[in-house]
Design a protein around this motif. Structure first.
Motif, mmCIF file in Angstrom:
data_model
loop_
_atom_site.group_PDB
_atom_site.id
_atom_site.type_symbol
_atom_site.label_atom_id
_atom_site.label_comp_id
_atom_site.label_asym_id
_atom_site.label_seq_id
_atom_site.Cartn_x
_atom_site.Cartn_y
_atom_site.Cartn_z
ATOM 1 N N GLY A 184 0.787 -1.227 0.000
ATOM 2 C CA GLY A 184 0.000 0.000 0.000
ATOM 3 C C GLY A 184 0.814 1.270 0.000
ATOM 4 O O GLY A 184 0.245 2.360 0.055
ATOM 5 N N LYS A 185 2.143 1.149 -0.088
ATOM 6 C CA LYS A 185 2.992 2.338 -0.101
ATOM 7 C C LYS A 185 3.694 2.460 -1.449
ATOM 8 O O LYS A 185 3.841 1.476 -2.173
ATOM 9 N N PHE A 186 4.115 3.690 -1.748
ATOM 10 C CA PHE A 186 4.639 3.991 -3.078
ATOM 11 C C PHE A 186 5.910 4.822 -2.983
ATOM 12 O O PHE A 186 6.050 5.681 -2.121
ATOM 13 N N TYR A 187 6.826 4.556 -3.881
ATOM 14 C CA TYR A 187 7.897 5.484 -4.181
ATOM 15 C C TYR A 187 7.388 6.455 -5.250
ATOM 16 O O TYR A 187 6.356 6.234 -5.870
ATOM 17 N N ALA A 188 8.165 7.507 -5.474
ATOM 18 C CA ALA A 188 7.907 8.382 -6.617
ATOM 19 C C ALA A 188 9.229 8.669 -7.306
ATOM 20 O O ALA A 188 10.288 8.684 -6.662
ATOM 21 N N LEU A 189 9.183 8.850 -8.614
ATOM 22 C CA LEU A 189 10.366 9.310 -9.334
ATOM 23 C C LEU A 189 10.509 10.809 -9.086
ATOM 24 O O LEU A 189 9.508 11.537 -9.059
ATOM 25 N N PRO A 190 11.724 11.321 -8.889
ATOM 26 C CA PRO A 190 11.884 12.725 -8.473
ATOM 27 C C PRO A 190 11.520 13.710 -9.577
ATOM 28 O O PRO A 190 11.980 13.587 -10.710
ATOM 29 N N GLN A 191 10.700 14.705 -9.230
ATOM 30 C CA GLN A 191 10.434 15.799 -10.171
ATOM 31 C C GLN A 191 11.687 16.653 -10.354
ATOM 32 O O GLN A 191 11.878 17.268 -11.402
ATOM 33 N N ALA A 192 12.521 16.686 -9.336
ATOM 34 C CA ALA A 192 13.830 17.348 -9.347
ATOM 35 C C ALA A 192 14.536 16.914 -8.070
ATOM 36 O O ALA A 192 13.882 16.480 -7.122
ATOM 37 N N PRO A 193 15.864 17.044 -8.018
ATOM 38 C CA PRO A 193 16.577 16.645 -6.788
ATOM 39 C C PRO A 193 16.526 17.726 -5.704
ATOM 40 O O PRO A 193 17.457 17.853 -4.916
ATOM 41 N N GLN A 194 15.465 18.519 -5.667
ATOM 42 C CA GLN A 194 15.405 19.722 -4.845
ATOM 43 C C GLN A 194 15.795 19.484 -3.388
ATOM 44 O O GLN A 194 16.712 20.108 -2.854
ATOM 45 N N GLN A 195 15.073 18.583 -2.713
ATOM 46 C CA GLN A 195 15.343 18.396 -1.287
ATOM 47 C C GLN A 195 16.710 17.768 -1.066
ATOM 48 O O GLN A 195 17.441 18.139 -0.137
#
Length: 576
Positions: A184-195
């Motif tokens: 029930g949990k998800f990773y995400a591909l980064p929109q940018a390496p901001q953080q």
């Protein structure tokens, strides 16, 4: 060895040598008993001469062949100065087919760029054989190599940040990756390496950079590919806005001079424009400064003019030299204005010291003189009027400015004009949610710091946020970051976030800032857009090896595709 030389290497000094070349059979020509083949590889083209027709039996165009023969001088009348190997040819003694080409090609390789894009992308490996597209990918490689070298010279350290990360509620839609181990949990591909890049500053790395892949589930445009894109991502500790600008100026100026094909590049320091100035003078926050026309504000002037169409509305003006233009030119300007959604386009032309045009009768002699003196209008010049709602007038004026620049031939096609657009508003009012939102980057430092957040109207607070623009294309956005947890807490509170929500969504960065964070700033110029400009292409898909189409599909491999029920079960997914 399948070759002794590449197809770009042979010269006069090689005459008499026995060589072996391998590549693609680009063309085969019959000159009455003697046949000629242009053999192409990654490096270039060499002409092969066949005196024995039987060698070419079953060899189709684009077949991969290996030819052995002797280097000879071309006859004077057959010398080809367009080829590096144009003074010599190879007299074939044997030919071996290494990779046959069966059936009809879906398009001619040499003219693939004029083929329908969907067909080109389905057979992208063939499209990439086109010398122009092949050259674009090689240009991209050289540009990236140069950028990496320049950043290292400036003391930046290349660090790779994660591709599997957490979902971010800000910006565009995420690409989600379901977890097998954590139901029930998800990773995400980064929109940018901001953080990550800001946390690297907290970790003490001082100067970071990366040729960073970014992933956003958004619709395509000519200068934006759906799916993924790459940027020169960099961040600097103990840095202010001007420190970032100096790095960007040095690296981008160098890249555009080196790879710009001799076009003029605006030298550092690049022009600085506030967001407000850019919107007023150019009608956009992405101004194309190759066009010398500027927009003026005539709202106050028209408060004293009895002209109903401009009453209680902002009015903009553009002065352009349209002398000698026929009536059809002005009719065309009106058609364009109507096409972009305007209700009309007024204009007056100074001719023999008098204004002529549809709006002239509404102006007194004193008002006409005021326009001439304040705007510096000369004989033969035309003043165009743009009036619309406050939310539309700048955009319309910018589009009219662009049309005039193109139609009058004012836009310099042999130049790269850079500028920084800075002082963006920190917040904007969302008409749909009736709430205050961040306009740019939520991690930016507000100008005036905590005092401004506590005491000023949020919609009047500016941020240390900036874009870099070239020829009307936004290459990058960036900011001085908000590294102070108290300022961050208040900034997010204004946008409707509680401290608990801030900690839940951006907990790592918020917590890290409690342990001593240096002031830091950065930006991330887009590599795809840079190469698109350098290559003179209209779409970034022509400078990406394997792009998705406008509908976010890989037509060559068939992505996105269905997966098996077993695969879905393993990641606890059921299709609704």
């Amino acid at each position: 060895m399948l070759r002794t030389h590449t197809c770009s290497q042979l010269r006069i000094s090689d005459i008499g040598q026995k060589v072996r070349l391998s590549g693609w059979a680009e063309t085969v020509r019959d000159h009455g008993g003697i046949k000629f083949m242009d053999l192409r590889d990654h490096y270039g083209v060499t002409q092969i001469v066949f005196h024995d027709d039987s060698m070419l039996e079953g060899v189709n165009r684009e077949a991969v062949v290996s030819v052995t023969g002797t280097v000879v001088a071309r006859d004077a009348e057959t010398v080809n100065p367009k080829l590096e190997t144009g003074l010599v040819e190879v007299r074939a003694e044997s030919l071996e087919v290494l990779g046959p080409c069966r059936g009809m090609l879906p398009f001619e390789i040499s003219s693939s760029t004029s083929t329908r894009e969907e067909v080109r992308l389905k057979y992208r490996y063939l499209d990439l054989r086109n010398p122009v597209i092949h050259g674009n990918i090689m240009l991209r490689s050289r540009v990236i190599s140069f950028l990496r070298s320049e950043m290292e010279k400036l003391g930046f350290t290349e660090i790779q940040t994660p591709i599997l990360t957490c979902s971010s509620p800000e910006g565009a839609r995420d690409y989600l990756v379901p977890s097998r181990k954590h139901k029930g949990k998800f990773y995400a591909l980064p929109q940018a390496p901001q953080q990550f890049k800001q946390l690297l500053m907290v970790a003490g790395f001082d100067r970071y950079f990366q040729i960073a892949p970014c992933f956003r589930d958004e619709d395509a445009r000519g200068d934006r590919s759906p799916g993924e894109f790459y940027q020169l991502d960099f961040e600097m500790s103990f840095a202010e806005q001007e420190d970032v600008f100096q790095v960007a100026e040095q690296v981008l100026y160098g890249a555009f001079v080196k790879f710009g094909g001799g076009k003029r590049v605006s030298p550092p320091p690049f022009k600085r424009l506030s967001y407000a100035e850019a919107m007023l003078k150019y009608g956009t926050d992405k101004p194309d400064l190759r066009n010398p026309l500027t927009i003026c504000d005539l709202t106050d002037f028209f408060r004293g003019v009895e002209f109903a169409a401009f009453k209680n509305k902002p009015v903009r003006g553009i002065v352009a030299d349209c002398s000698g233009r026929p009536r059809s030119f002005f009719e065309g300007s009106l058609r364009f204005a109507l096409d972009i959604g305007m209700k009309g386009l007024g204009y007056i032309t100074l001719s023999s010291g008098e204004f002529k045009g549809p709006i002239e009768k509404f102006l007194s002699a004193e008002q006409k003189r005021e326009l001439i003196d304040s705007l510096g209008i000369s004989e033969g010049q035309t003043l165009f009027f743009i009036s619309a709602a406050p939310s539309e007038v700048d955009r319309f004026a910018g589009q009219i400015r662009g049309w005039l620049g193109e139609q009058l031939g004012l836009t310099d096609k042999d130049a790269f004009e850079f500028c920084f657009v800075l002082d963006f508003p920190m917040y904007e009012y969302n008409e749909e949610t009736h709430k205050i939102d961040f306009t740019h980057n939520p991690f930016s430092m507000p100008q005036g710091g905590l005092d401004a957040l506590l005491n000023n109207d949020p919609l009047k607070i500016l941020a240390y946020q900036y874009d870099i623009v070239c020829n009307g294309v936004e290459l990058s956005s960036g900011a001085v970051r908000n590294h102070n947890p108290e300022i961050m807490k208040k900034a997010f509170e204004i946008a409707g976030y509680t401290e608990a929500e801030l900690e839940a969504r951006f907990g790592a960065m918020y917590t890290a800032f409690q342990y001593g964070a240096p002031p830091h700033a950065g930006m991330a110029p887009g590599i795809d857009r840079m190469v698109m400009l350098l290559a003179g292409e209209e779409t970034i898909r022509d400078v990406i090896a394997f792009p998705l189409n406008g509908n976010a599909q890989d037509l060559m491999l068939g992505a996105p595709s269905e997966v098996t029920e077993q695969q879905l079960r393993e990641v606890h997914i059921k299709i609704r």
